[in-house]
Design a protein around this motif. Structure first.
Motif, PDB file in Angstrom:
ATOM      1  N   LEU A   1      83.598  59.133 -24.925  1.00  0.00           N
ATOM      2  CA  LEU A   1      84.226  57.774 -24.869  1.00  0.00           C
ATOM      3  C   LEU A   1      82.824  57.065 -25.239  1.00  0.00           C
ATOM      4  O   LEU A   1      81.698  57.518 -25.900  1.00  0.00           O
ATOM      5  CB  LEU A   1      83.550  57.452 -22.962  1.00  0.00           C
ATOM      6  CG  LEU A   1      84.991  57.841 -21.971  1.00  0.00           C
ATOM      7  CD1 LEU A   1      84.502  57.668 -20.709  1.00  0.00           C
ATOM      8  CD2 LEU A   1      85.997  57.443 -22.651  1.00  0.00           C
ATOM      9  N   TYR A   2      82.461  55.927 -24.920  1.00  0.00           N
ATOM     10  CA  TYR A   2      81.262  55.227 -26.045  1.00  0.00           C
ATOM     11  C   TYR A   2      80.401  54.391 -25.018  1.00  0.00           C
ATOM     12  O   TYR A   2      80.850  53.570 -24.112  1.00  0.00           O
ATOM     13  CB  TYR A   2      82.142  53.739 -27.000  1.00  0.00           C
ATOM     14  CG  TYR A   2      83.020  54.712 -28.602  1.00  0.00           C
ATOM     15  CD1 TYR A   2      82.204  54.383 -29.406  1.00  0.00           C
ATOM     16  CD2 TYR A   2      83.770  55.002 -28.437  1.00  0.00           C
ATOM     17  CE1 TYR A   2      82.670  55.327 -30.802  1.00  0.00           C
ATOM     18  CE2 TYR A   2      84.647  55.585 -29.440  1.00  0.00           C
ATOM     19  CZ  TYR A   2      83.807  55.639 -30.681  1.00  0.00           C
ATOM     20  OH  TYR A   2      84.027  56.027 -31.786  1.00  0.00           O
ATOM     21  N   TYR A   3      79.375  54.744 -25.018  1.00  0.00           N
ATOM     22  CA  TYR A   3      78.583  54.145 -24.156  1.00  0.00           C
ATOM     23  C   TYR A   3      77.343  53.792 -26.099  1.00  0.00           C
ATOM     24  O   TYR A   3      76.888  54.304 -25.855  1.00  0.00           O
ATOM     25  CB  TYR A   3      77.982  54.966 -23.407  1.00  0.00           C
ATOM     26  CG  TYR A   3      78.792  54.943 -22.141  1.00  0.00           C
ATOM     27  CD1 TYR A   3      78.907  54.393 -21.718  1.00  0.00           C
ATOM     28  CD2 TYR A   3      79.500  56.755 -22.256  1.00  0.00           C
ATOM     29  CE1 TYR A   3      79.472  55.751 -20.382  1.00  0.00           C
ATOM     30  CE2 TYR A   3      79.869  57.539 -21.586  1.00  0.00           C
ATOM     31  CZ  TYR A   3      80.192  57.020 -20.408  1.00  0.00           C
ATOM     32  OH  TYR A   3      81.270  56.845 -19.496  1.00  0.00           O
ATOM     33  N   ASN A   4      76.694  51.895 -25.151  1.00  0.00           N
ATOM     34  CA  ASN A   4      76.003  51.781 -26.205  1.00  0.00           C
ATOM     35  C   ASN A   4      76.660  51.970 -27.901  1.00  0.00           C
ATOM     36  O   ASN A   4      75.918  51.833 -28.596  1.00  0.00           O
ATOM     37  CB  ASN A   4      74.425  51.698 -26.678  1.00  0.00           C
ATOM     38  CG  ASN A   4      74.119  50.902 -24.951  1.00  0.00           C
ATOM     39  OD1 ASN A   4      74.627  50.492 -24.487  1.00  0.00           O
ATOM     40  ND2 ASN A   4      72.387  51.552 -24.583  1.00  0.00           N
ATOM     41  N   GLY A   5      77.728  51.898 -28.034  1.00  0.00           N
ATOM     42  CA  GLY A   5      79.043  52.144 -29.232  1.00  0.00           C
ATOM     43  C   GLY A   5      78.397  53.613 -29.820  1.00  0.00           C
ATOM     44  O   GLY A   5      78.855  53.716 -30.831  1.00  0.00           O
TER      45      GLY A   5
ATOM     46  N   GLU B   1      79.349  52.126 -17.157  1.00  0.00           N
ATOM     47  CA  GLU B   1      79.614  50.898 -17.721  1.00  0.00           C
ATOM     48  C   GLU B   1      78.429  50.372 -17.628  1.00  0.00           C
ATOM     49  O   GLU B   1      78.315  49.299 -16.584  1.00  0.00           O
ATOM     50  CB  GLU B   1      79.971  50.829 -18.852  1.00  0.00           C
ATOM     51  CG  GLU B   1      79.629  50.180 -19.853  1.00  0.00           C
ATOM     52  CD  GLU B   1      80.528  50.027 -21.127  1.00  0.00           C
ATOM     53  OE1 GLU B   1      80.433  50.568 -22.509  1.00  0.00           O
ATOM     54  OE2 GLU B   1      81.877  50.564 -20.844  1.00  0.00           O
ATOM     55  N   ILE B   2      77.003  50.460 -18.160  1.00  0.00           N
ATOM     56  CA  ILE B   2      75.878  49.077 -17.997  1.00  0.00           C
ATOM     57  C   ILE B   2      75.842  48.170 -19.130  1.00  0.00           C
ATOM     58  O   ILE B   2      75.651  48.604 -20.472  1.00  0.00           O
ATOM     59  CB  ILE B   2      74.817  48.997 -17.612  1.00  0.00           C
ATOM     60  CG1 ILE B   2      73.730  50.355 -18.623  1.00  0.00           C
ATOM     61  CG2 ILE B   2      75.032  49.986 -16.507  1.00  0.00           C
ATOM     62  CD1 ILE B   2      72.947  50.644 -18.276  1.00  0.00           C
ATOM     63  N   ASP B   3      75.064  47.370 -18.430  1.00  0.00           N
ATOM     64  CA  ASP B   3      74.853  45.907 -20.137  1.00  0.00           C
ATOM     65  C   ASP B   3      73.670  46.401 -20.574  1.00  0.00           C
ATOM     66  O   ASP B   3      72.236  46.124 -19.552  1.00  0.00           O
ATOM     67  CB  ASP B   3      74.686  44.913 -19.699  1.00  0.00           C
ATOM     68  CG  ASP B   3      74.030  43.451 -20.332  1.00  0.00           C
ATOM     69  OD1 ASP B   3      74.681  44.275 -22.010  1.00  0.00           O
ATOM     70  OD2 ASP B   3      74.118  42.029 -20.271  1.00  0.00           O
ATOM     71  N   ALA B   4      73.370  47.442 -21.608  1.00  0.00           N
ATOM     72  CA  ALA B   4      72.174  47.939 -22.284  1.00  0.00           C
ATOM     73  C   ALA B   4      71.052  46.772 -22.388  1.00  0.00           C
ATOM     74  O   ALA B   4      69.925  46.773 -23.175  1.00  0.00           O
ATOM     75  CB  ALA B   4      72.084  48.094 -22.606  1.00  0.00           C
TER      76      ALA B   4
ATOM     77  N   LEU C   1      68.173  53.808 -18.574  1.00  0.00           N
ATOM     78  CA  LEU C   1      69.890  53.797 -18.398  1.00  0.00           C
ATOM     79  C   LEU C   1      69.736  52.952 -19.624  1.00  0.00           C
ATOM     80  O   LEU C   1      71.251  53.265 -20.248  1.00  0.00           O
ATOM     81  CB  LEU C   1      69.936  52.632 -16.930  1.00  0.00           C
ATOM     82  CG  LEU C   1      69.418  53.549 -15.913  1.00  0.00           C
ATOM     83  CD1 LEU C   1      69.828  53.260 -14.333  1.00  0.00           C
ATOM     84  CD2 LEU C   1      70.262  55.341 -15.667  1.00  0.00           C
ATOM     85  N   ARG C   2      69.323  52.156 -19.600  1.00  0.00           N
ATOM     86  CA  ARG C   2      70.180  51.104 -20.772  1.00  0.00           C
ATOM     87  C   ARG C   2      69.808  51.833 -22.207  1.00  0.00           C
ATOM     88  O   ARG C   2      70.475  51.232 -23.017  1.00  0.00           O
ATOM     89  CB  ARG C   2      69.000  49.169 -21.161  1.00  0.00           C
ATOM     90  CG  ARG C   2      68.865  48.782 -19.698  1.00  0.00           C
ATOM     91  CD  ARG C   2      67.147  48.025 -19.592  1.00  0.00           C
ATOM     92  NE  ARG C   2      67.395  47.027 -20.568  1.00  0.00           N
ATOM     93  CZ  ARG C   2      66.502  46.268 -21.033  1.00  0.00           C
ATOM     94  NH1 ARG C   2      65.231  46.567 -20.636  1.00  0.00           N
ATOM     95  NH2 ARG C   2      66.063  45.213 -22.230  1.00  0.00           N
TER      96      ARG C   2
END
Length: 625
Positions: free
Chosen positions: A497-501, A585-588, A597-598
């Protein structure tokens, strides 16, 4: 007036400078010798813009205090620093190559595979030596480059337990200490930890330790050694740089993590460890949550091969931006040494000597024959202490100026002398035994080095992102892979999966605490019948406690078991099914969320995890009705 040599050295005294006779009274005559020595070595510009007596006197005193601290912190003082700077800048101007004349080859070492007979033997031998070990954590950096404003050792290593890196390291040392006490019969035995901090991290590291009761370590076994900076240099004549906004402030820069050797010497720590009978020092850095998986084998190989210096390495792809451990021999001078060669030097060195094609992969392994340096090292204490005594703690240095033009006289910005921890072997005698231990990357190396944007770019180039999210997933994957090797039915890997790209592998979130097992063989003993243990890809398993054993378990969800020493817990026929832990997933860019977390791009929802805590000694069985 001053008479200048061709190299810019100025001969004179402080009293020759206009207004200095009057300013001497302000700064104190006891400081005359320091100023005289600086002026004699071309640094009269430091005082050229001082105001007349009575003006800015407090700032003059502040500057002298700064100069005195710089004088005290550098081995040999500021004059030594200036003279070494001139020598190294001369070499940089002439384009000198420190590796010229050397031919590389693969050094002495051991390549180990987890679960192999040799790996098992190395771990077992290392565990017999652990009682004589000491540990050094190089932790001088903030996490600003990662998008984290705190000290890096306070960053959570993973989110299932939320333990920061410093706690993870303390847990590992305590677990090794526990096994060493049992083996030696000495219940008072303590394994010391020295932490190199910087001006940015020292107080915050101390606060983190104090607020968490040293994470179970005794304060007496922990030493903090603070790294100081060195003067910046403004030009090729080694003029010390003055702050352009403040004529009473010297510009300073970090000297590099090689200072750890100097500080261990000047603090007396190495001599103390030698007198205590310590045999080994393990050096490691601040954000590699897998590093202690390698410690027993690394010490075992050091003992087996009688190595003075043993570097932990990983398989390395040609062109990968990581240094390599090489044996170098100069046929003309007969000088030989084994040390790290930076990746941007290795290719040219190989092409000019033994491999016209440069660094190429082995057809059998797909990796370079030259192992990749992780900057984790084990030193033998006795010869190390002797070398430090002989050198006064001075380390090999280099300078890397960015010149404005081909004249190579002016810099784009001030530079400084630097030293690296892994360059210590340059000080060793020709017959010193220096080698490496190579382990697979999945079991020993997954550092947090990059913010999300840089991590995505690095992944495209090398396949390794080295971000907070990938380092966390590597911890889970390492424990899962070990269980798979033992024979547990576990779905290692999961989807990407992609988190923050950043591409991040998911799968079971397994955290086997250091107290549960310190070696692969100990982990095997704790799972009596691995074929009767099943863990689904979406599950989380956290085991904390030395006396936990798993006989049979069917896990589809989240399970945590914590047991104090003496609480013997047998998991026999336990079936767990719940919502488990999920990464959301969160908004960085959401500043209401924590930076920890970010920089990952996700949070963890613990859901309906099953938790069992055994806080009293006794015998317990966990099973389903």
């Amino acid at each position: 007036m001053y008479g200048a040599s061709a190299r810019g050295q100025v001969v004179g005294t402080v009293a020759d400078v206009l207004s200095w006779k009057d300013n001497l009274e302000t700064i104190g005559s006891q400081r005359r010798a320091l100023i005289d020595s600086l002026i004699r070595n071309g640094q009269e510009h430091l005082f050229a813009n001082w105001a007349a007596p009575g003006v800015d006197d407090d700032k003059k005193l502040d500057m002298m205090t700064q100069l005195e601290k710089l004088e005290e912190s550098y081995p040999g003082g500021l004059v030594e620093y200036i003279q070494r700077s001139k020598q190294l800048l001369d070499t940089a101007q002439s384009g000198g190559n420190a590796l010229a004349g050397f031919t590389p080859s693969v050094p002495t070492g051991e390549r180990l595979t987890v679960g192999s007979k040799k790996f098992t033997q190395s771990e077992a031998l290392g565990m017999t030596e652990v009682a004589h070990a000491a540990f050094v954590l190089v932790a001088g950096g903030l996490g600003e480059r990662l998008g984290f404003s705190g000290i890096k050792v306070s960053l959570p290593s993973e989110l299932v337990t939320g333990k920061p890196f410093l706690q993870l390291y303390a847990d590992n040392i305590l677990a090794l200490q526990d096994r060493a006490r049992e083996a030696s019969g000495d219940n008072e035995l303590r394994l010391p930890l020295a932490i190199m901090t910087s001006g940015d991290t020292h107080q915050r590291t101390l606060d983190l330790l104090n607020s968490n009761h040293y994470f179970g370590l005794h304060p007496s076994q922990v030493s903090l050694i603070k790294q100081q900076k060195v003067p910046a240099l403004s030009d090729a004549d080694a003029h010390i740089a003055v702050d352009p906004e403040n004529p009473y402030k010297i510009q300073t820069k970090p000297h590099g993590h090689g200072d750890v050797h100097t500080l261990l010497h000047t603090s007396g720590i190495v001599d103390k460890w030698l007198k205590e009978g310590r045999r080994w020092i393990m050096f490691f850095q601040d954000t590699n949550g897998l590093i202690f998986q390698a410690v027993p084998a690394l010490i075992g190989v050091s003992r087996d091969l009688n190595l003075e210096v043993n570097t932990l390495t990983v398989p390395r792809r040609p062109g990968e931006p990581v240094g390599s451990i090489c044996h170098l021999r100069n046929a003309e001078t007969r000088h030989q040494l084994t040390l790290n060669v930076e990746y941007n030097q290795l290719e040219g060195l190989l092409k000019s000597t033994v491999s016209p094609e440069g660094d190429v992969a082995s057809p059998e392994t797909g990796f370079s024959p030259y192992p990749g340096n992780t900057n984790a090292l084990v030193f033998r204490v006795e010869p190390y202490a002797k070398i430090l005594q002989n050198t006064g703690g001075r380390m090999p240095e280099f300078v890397n100026p960015k010149f404005k033009d081909e004249s190579k006289t002016a810099f784009k910005k001030p530079t400084r002398l630097e030293c690296m921890m892994q360059d210590y072997p340059r000080l060793l005698e020709r017959d010193a035994r220096v080698g490496f231990t190579q382990l697979e990357r999945w079991v020993c190396f997954a550092a947090v080095k990059n913010n999300a944007a840089d991590a995505a770019k690095q992944f495209e180039k090398t396949g390794f992102a080295e971000s907070a999210s990938t380092a966390e997933s590597s911890i889970y994957a390492m424990h899962s892979k070990k269980l798979e090797l033992i024979g547990v039915d576990i779905q290692v890997g999961g989807s990407r999966l992609y988190y923050n790209g950043v591409p991040t592998n998911t799968g079971p979130k397994v955290v086997l605490s250091p107290s549960f097992a310190t070696t692969f063989e100990e982990t095997k003993r704790k799972f009596r019948n691995p074929e009767k243990v099943s863990i689904t890809s979406g599950s989380s398993l956290n085991l904390e406690g030395r006396d936990i054993e798993i006989k049979s378990l069917d896990l589809d969800g989240a399970l945590t078991i914590k047991a104090v020493p003496g609480a013997h817990v047998l998991v026999d026929g336990l079936k767990v099914k719940n919502n488990g832990d999920r990464l959301n997933e969160i908004d960085a860019n959401d500043e209401t969320l924590s930076e920890a977390l970010r920089i990952r791009g996700y949070d963890i929802a613990h859901g309906d995890r099953e938790v069992h805590v055994f806080d009293k000694p006794g015998r317990y069985v966990l099973k389903s009705d």
